[in-house]
Design an enzyme around this catalytic site. Structure first.
Site, PDB file in Angstrom:
ATOM      1  CG  HIS A 163      10.444  17.705  46.475  1.00 14.27           C
ATOM      2  ND1 HIS A 163       9.745  19.125  46.362  1.00 14.27           N
ATOM      3  CD2 HIS A 163      10.489  17.932  45.088  1.00 14.27           C
ATOM      4  CE1 HIS A 163       9.745  19.659  45.569  1.00 14.27           C
ATOM      5  NE2 HIS A 163      10.222  19.005  45.262  1.00 14.27           N
ATOM      6  CG  ASP A 204       9.542  22.868  42.476  1.00 13.87           C
ATOM      7  OD1 ASP A 204       9.254  21.847  42.984  1.00 13.87           O
ATOM      8  OD2 ASP A 204      10.675  23.204  41.802  1.00 13.87           O
ATOM      9  CD  GLU A 256      13.581  17.903  45.053  1.00 13.90           C
ATOM     10  OE1 GLU A 256      13.551  18.010  44.234  1.00 13.90           O
ATOM     11  OE2 GLU A 256      13.118  19.609  45.540  1.00 13.90           O
ATOM     12  CD  GLU A 257      12.638  22.633  45.871  1.00 12.43           C
ATOM     13  OE1 GLU A 257      14.100  23.087  44.548  1.00 12.43           O
ATOM     14  OE2 GLU A 257      11.216  22.608  45.116  1.00 12.43           O
ATOM     15  CG  ASP A 294       9.895  17.398  41.100  1.00  9.25           C
ATOM     16  OD1 ASP A 294       8.583  18.445  41.605  1.00  9.25           O
ATOM     17  OD2 ASP A 294      10.954  17.467  42.351  1.00  9.25           O
ATOM     18  CG  HIS A 296      12.161  27.185  42.139  1.00 10.73           C
ATOM     19  ND1 HIS A 296      14.360  26.949  42.073  1.00 10.73           N
ATOM     20  CD2 HIS A 296      12.068  26.188  42.586  1.00 10.73           C
ATOM     21  CE1 HIS A 296      14.177  24.983  42.357  1.00 10.73           C
ATOM     22  NE2 HIS A 296      12.685  24.682  42.615  1.00 10.73           N
TER      23      HIS A 296
END
Length: 1090
Positions: free
Chosen positions: A710, A722, A756-757, A785, A872
């Site tokens: 992603h 990420d 994707e998130e 990922d 994140h």
């Protein structure tokens, strides 16, 4: 409930079957429409770098706007980007027709860009510099890093958009500040101010379209979407209980709105009936307006029109004022917009649309008659018109002739030459009929083409407009427009004479025109337009030529820009336009590796065209051993992602500018390497945006291995681990695969997912769009990922599965003892494929879960700490990457690609051939067509000679071209003679290269006195909507309601033999008699002939 009656009525053939079902079916493809053919031709021109267009590995064009015009012509505009950054001033537009021919093109600049994309000045500092350009700033609308291309000079710049006021008017100012030095570059304003006629229209009462809801009427157009009129003070659209508007008092705002609605509606109708434009926006919309500004002015602010007053306090909403302001809106909503226009062009554009609307409305005196003066009846300050189109010096001594002083002249005065040109084109120098005479700057006498034709020519020029438009570029654009409108060259010659008449000189880009049948011109294309060649090897591409006007001509092909050690040869070197040639680029063993642009020139009898081929010379020979991926290259991609995020709010969330630029960066790299790249718009995503799919040519398509990651991140930070890490790892692996160009035993496809998130939405959308055959073709999907976690581990999805074997084997060879990725189960894009029954695996280095003591002992790192401490978070930057883990992941991906899809020997050259569609029908005297598609199955592309056999007496089948490069297509045309016997015949298409392959086409010749028993599908597609069918008499076959709901079709038949020789219509009637809605699907009306 709803009821539906099926009625066969007198009004088809012999025996019909109608089927209805209450289930949804997809609409048929609309690929073979005039618009689609025009867009495909324009896309190919852009992809090939035709003439002034640029084909570079660092730059891309993105299609933005398709505008239908008259005579089956389409304007297709493109925005340009450089290494993921928008290029302001680099746009282009292509004019193509519905047959798929390029008729003209214009590029704002053909300069290839080579600037640093690293800003030294912050966006905040650039904003401070920008604020100084306005007296007051209400709001900073936006800020973005761009490449500003002006006068062919590229500058890395911050573009800051400010709303506020200048000394005299509202403003929405775009300011460009050099991102390296902090110096002001330039600016332009979206708010364009003007003045005009506030006289009431008539004779009264005038009719305007308004909206009624219950007992309330509003000044909101029910047909022309977006058009309304409001009180400037309150912003409220006028409404009342009756549909009678205005007081007749010119100081009444309501009366001003009546005048505005009348003028705007007349202009909309003029655009449709005279110019072929769908509304002010071009896509069926207009814009709202307000009356009541206290200034002696009116203006367009980029999204609405505002009307002020004259010195007597009368609202100036006359036809020429309103049409002038909405003319600015048209200017903003045609290719190129208004960015960087030469002084005067915008004001003259408004004046021209005012004159056109006056002429269309054709009001009698004492109202606003067609007169080519601007604001003549409002008497703004007691001095009469504010501009005079046939004699510009009559007002304020405005210039009538173009000179080098015009770019520095005040914008309203600088409109003089273009207004003068339009009058000379429309009316000439001595029109008669009470119209005023007008002199030329070169002393010539001219005959006009009429105001409607002049409007078409000018509007056609607008459809070829780019940013930084100038008087000289408008000359070229309107000459191309006139040439496209009239094959006799009469409009062209008069357009040229009018430009000469205001002293705008001839340009090297000007087209030429000779009378119909003699005006020979051609276009060129490349397929593919880029590729990689290894040292000591060669690569080929097909150079296509197309007749655009006139007859075919001899075109001689040459190549320039060849890097040292690379030679070019054409087979053949000279073609007739409409034919193709194969260009072979051969690299010596010592050819210097690197990227270059090869310019292919086609020289015709009098004209020449060019296309660009992006060549990459690889430095190593292909082999069977998996390559070592240079982690520094992967980190360079991560740095680019980090830069993109910092320039776009600090993140790359799906749907954001940061995501869009990340995708553009990856896409540009892949296209330059020779991949077939597709953007798939995820309409069901939380943040609608695009997946990116890249296919490497070669390998059997029914044996596909996919590698995905992603591309999006969360809004909290740049998302470098990420999932910039997975995205960059795949990108570098894709580039190395292209550079090595090994033998492929399976087909390899790479994918970068959006959204994707927000719940794996992008990959889920992709999988859901696959047919069962396409799903079956994917033999394995590998997901990557977070493969660079700072405290990372070595995790594999489904670690003990057959699919995971190569990933596990590589990490095991490094004594890493990988473990199952339990933390990531169901949390990344492999889950979408797993749910569809496709085998999956992949790498991960861990997210927020904590590393155990045993893992720390085995892999190193810190026990009881998160694998990724910046998961994140805003700290997920390039500092949040463990280069060792990243390197092992990248090398493991390469190992899997090679073990799963790469063979060891140089492949035998092979290709496939297929005809699409595989069947068709035509009556005697008629014709049908199909496309012969070829593809490279293994080895390099090769020349394929095509032939067709099996045609019966009276049938002629031809192929154009008769030789293609595998991967290209040819058109099969079938002409059926008038005496051909009805029946079904098999035509065989043979492709001959290193081997031969065939494909068949089933031709049905209809008609004749005999009848072959068969079933004919008379409505093979799926239709939605309604048609104006009527029955003169009929019989109801069956009545159905929602109580008859069925998962399949309910089939009904009726014997129509009694109507032999007549026409029969099947009618389907739906009636709503209660609130419960019911859907019916009607499909496949067939005729059984016997």
């Amino acid at each position: 409930m709803a009821a539906m009656a099926l009625t066969a009525s007198l009004a088809g053939a012999l025996a019909g079957t109608a089927s209805a079902a209450q289930q949804a079916q997809p609409s048929p493809s609309q690929k073979d429409t005039p618009a689609a053919r025009a867009v495909a031709a324009a896309d190919q021109a852009v992809d090939s770098g035709l003439d002034s267009l640029v084909n570079s590995s660092q730059e891309q064009y993105e299609r933005r706007l398709v505008t239908p015009w008259v005579k089956d012509l389409y304007s297709v505009s493109y925005e340009r980007s450089y290494r993921g950054l928008p290029v302001v001033g680099g746009d282009a537009v292509v004019l193509a027709d519905g047959t798929g021919k390029v008729r003209a093109l214009q590029s704002a600049s053909s300069v290839r860009i080579d600037v640093s994309t690293q800003a030294s000045v912050s966006a905040k500092d650039a904003e401070s510099t920008s604020r100084a350009k306005l007296v007051s700033v209400d709001k900073v609308e936006s800020s973005r890093l761009v490449v500003r291309l002006k006068d062919d000079k590229p500058v890395l710049a911050w573009e800051t958009v400010l709303s506020g006021r200048t000394k005299t008017a509202p403003s929405k100012l775009h300011v460009f500040v050099d991102a390296r030095t902090g110096a002001f570059v330039d600016s332009y304003d979206e708010v364009v101010a003007g003045t005009g006629n506030s006289k009431w229209n008539g004779p009264g009462p005038v009719t305007i379209d308004t909206t009624n809801s219950g007992s309330t009427y509003t000044l909101r157009d029910p047909v022309r979407t977006g058009l309304s009129c409001a009180d400037y003070s309150t912003g409220t659209v006028f409404s009342k209980s009756s549909d009678s508007w205005g007081t007749g008092n010119p100081t009444s705002k309501e009366t001003g709105c009546v005048d505005l609605m009348f003028a705007a509606q007349k202009q909309w109708d003029m655009l449709s009936q005279w110019l072929g434009r769908n509304g002010v926006s071009g896509n069926g919309r207009s814009f709202p307006a307000k009356v009541g500004l206290s200034d002696l002015n009116a203006y367009w602010d980029g999204s609405s029109v505002t009307i002020g007053r004259n010195s007597a306090g009368e609202w100036i909403a006359g036809i020429d004022v309103v049409a002038h302001e909405y003319g600015h809106a048209i200017d903003s909503n045609t290719p190129g917009g208004t960015s960087g226009q030469e002084s005067g062009l915008g004001e003259a554009t408004g004046d021209i649309f005012g004159a056109l609307t006056e002429a269309f409305a054709n009001e009698p005196a004492p109202y606003d008659t067609p007169d080519y003066t601007v604001g003549e009846v409002i008497n703004l300050q007691g001095r009469g018109p504010i501009r005079n189109m046939y004699n510009p010096p009559a007002v304020n001594n405005d210039p009538a002739c173009y000179s080098s002083a015009i770019p520095g002249t005040e914008v309203h005065a600088a409109a003089g030459p273009l207004n003068h040109w339009f009058y000379l084109l429309a009316e000439g120098t001595s029109p008669g009929g009470g119209k005023p005479n007008s002199s030329t700057c070169n002393g010539t006498s001219l005959t006009g083409v009429g105001v409607q034709n002049a409007g078409k020519i000018f509007y056609g020029g607008m459809l070829l407009k780019t940013s930084s438009m100038s008087y000289k570029k408008y000359r070229t654009a309107t000459l191309s427009s006139a040439k496209s409108l009239d094959a006799t060259c009469d409009l062209f010659n008069k357009t040229k004479a009018a430009w000469d008449g205001i002293s705008v000189p001839a340009q090297t880009a000007d087209p030429t025109c000779t009378p119909s049948g003699q005006n020979n011109d051609f276009s060129m294309s490349l397929s593919p337009s880029s590729g990689t060649v290894q040292q000591g090897a060669s690569v080929t591409t097909t150079v296509g030529t197309t007749v655009t006007t006139g007859n075919a001509q001899s075109v001689t092909l040459t190549a320039s820009g060849l890097p040292a050690g690379v030679s070019a040869s054409f087979n053949p070197a000279t073609v007739q336009s409409g034919q193709s040639s194969v260009l072979t680029l051969t690299a010596t063993a010592n050819a210097a590796p690197g990227a270059s642009t090869i310019v292919v020139k086609g020289q015709g009898a009098s004209l020449s065209h060019t296309v660009d081929y992006a060549l990459n010379v690889g430095g190593t020979q292909p082999g069977n051993d998996p390559p070592d991926i240079d982690v520094a290259n992967v980190q360079a991609h991560l740095t680019q992602f980090n830069t993109i995020a910092s320039q776009n709010g600090g993140h790359r969330r799906a749907g954001s500018a940061g995501y869009t630029q990340s995708l553009a960066y990856v896409k540009g790299k892949l296209q330059a390497a020779g991949y077939t790249v597709t953007e798939q718009n995820c309409t069901s995503c939380t943040y609608p945006s695009n997946n990116l799919i890249a296919d490497w040519p070669g390998g059997p398509a029914d044996q596909t291995v996919m590698f995905g990651a992603h591309l999006d991140g969360v809004s909290a930070g740049p998302g470098i681990n990420d999932n910039g890490s997975g995205s960059a790892t795949l990108l570098e692996n894709a580039l190395v695969l292209a550079q090595k160009n090994p033998t492929m035993t399976k087909h390899v496809r790479f994918a970068w997912w959006t959204d994707e998130e927000q719940g794996l939405n992008g990959s889920e959308f992709y999988v859901n769009q696959l047919s069962s055959a396409q799903r079956s073709a994917i033999k394995g999907y590998y997901n990557f990922d977070m493969v660079g976690s700072t405290n990372g581990g070595y995790f594999i999805n489904n670690v003990n599965s057959t699919t995971a074997a190569p990933l596990k084997a590589y990490w095991t060879s490094l004594n890493l003892a990988p473990e199952e990725n339990t933390e990531g189960q169901g949390r990344s894009d492999d889950y979408s494929f797993q749910q569809a029954g496709i085998p999956t695996s992949g790498y991960a280095a861990g997210a927020s879960a904590r590393k155990t003591s045993a893992q720390a002992t085995k892999w190193g790192g810190t026990a009881n700490a998160a694998y990724d401490p910046c998961y994140h978070s805003s700290c997920d930057t390039t500092n949040n990457i463990n280069a060792t883990v990243l390197n092992r992941s990248a090398d493991g991906v390469a190992y899997a690609v090679w073990k799963q899809a790469v063979g060891g020997e140089t492949p035998a050259q092979d290709f496939s051939v297929a005809v699409s569609p595989s069947a068709g029908s035509a009556a005697p005297g008629g014709s049908t067509s199909a496309t012969v598609n070829t593809a490279t199955v293994s080895g390099a592309a090769q020349t394929v000679a095509l032939s067709v056999s099996g045609a019966p007496a009276g049938v002629t089948a031809t192929l154009s071209p008769t030789s293609v490069q595998s991967g290209s297509s040819s058109a099969l045309s079938v002409q059926v003679g008038a005496s051909t016997a009805p029946g079904t015949y098999t035509l065989t298409v043979t492709g001959s290269g290193t081997v031969s392959h065939t494909s068949t086409y089933s031709l049905t010749v209809t008609g004749g006195g005999s009848c072959t028993p068969r079933q004919l599908v008379t409505n093979g597609g799926f239709e939605s909507g309604s048609s104006p069918w009527s029955a003169t008499a009929g019989q109801t076959l069956e009545t159905l309601s929602n109580l008859n709901a069925n998962s399949g079709y309910a089939e009904k038949s009726y014997d129509l033999s009694q109507f032999a020789g007549q026409t029969v219509t099947l009618k389907f009637t739906g009636t709503e008699d209660q609130s419960l809605q019911t859907s019916f699907v009607v499909d496949d009306v067939t005729v059984q002939v016997s």
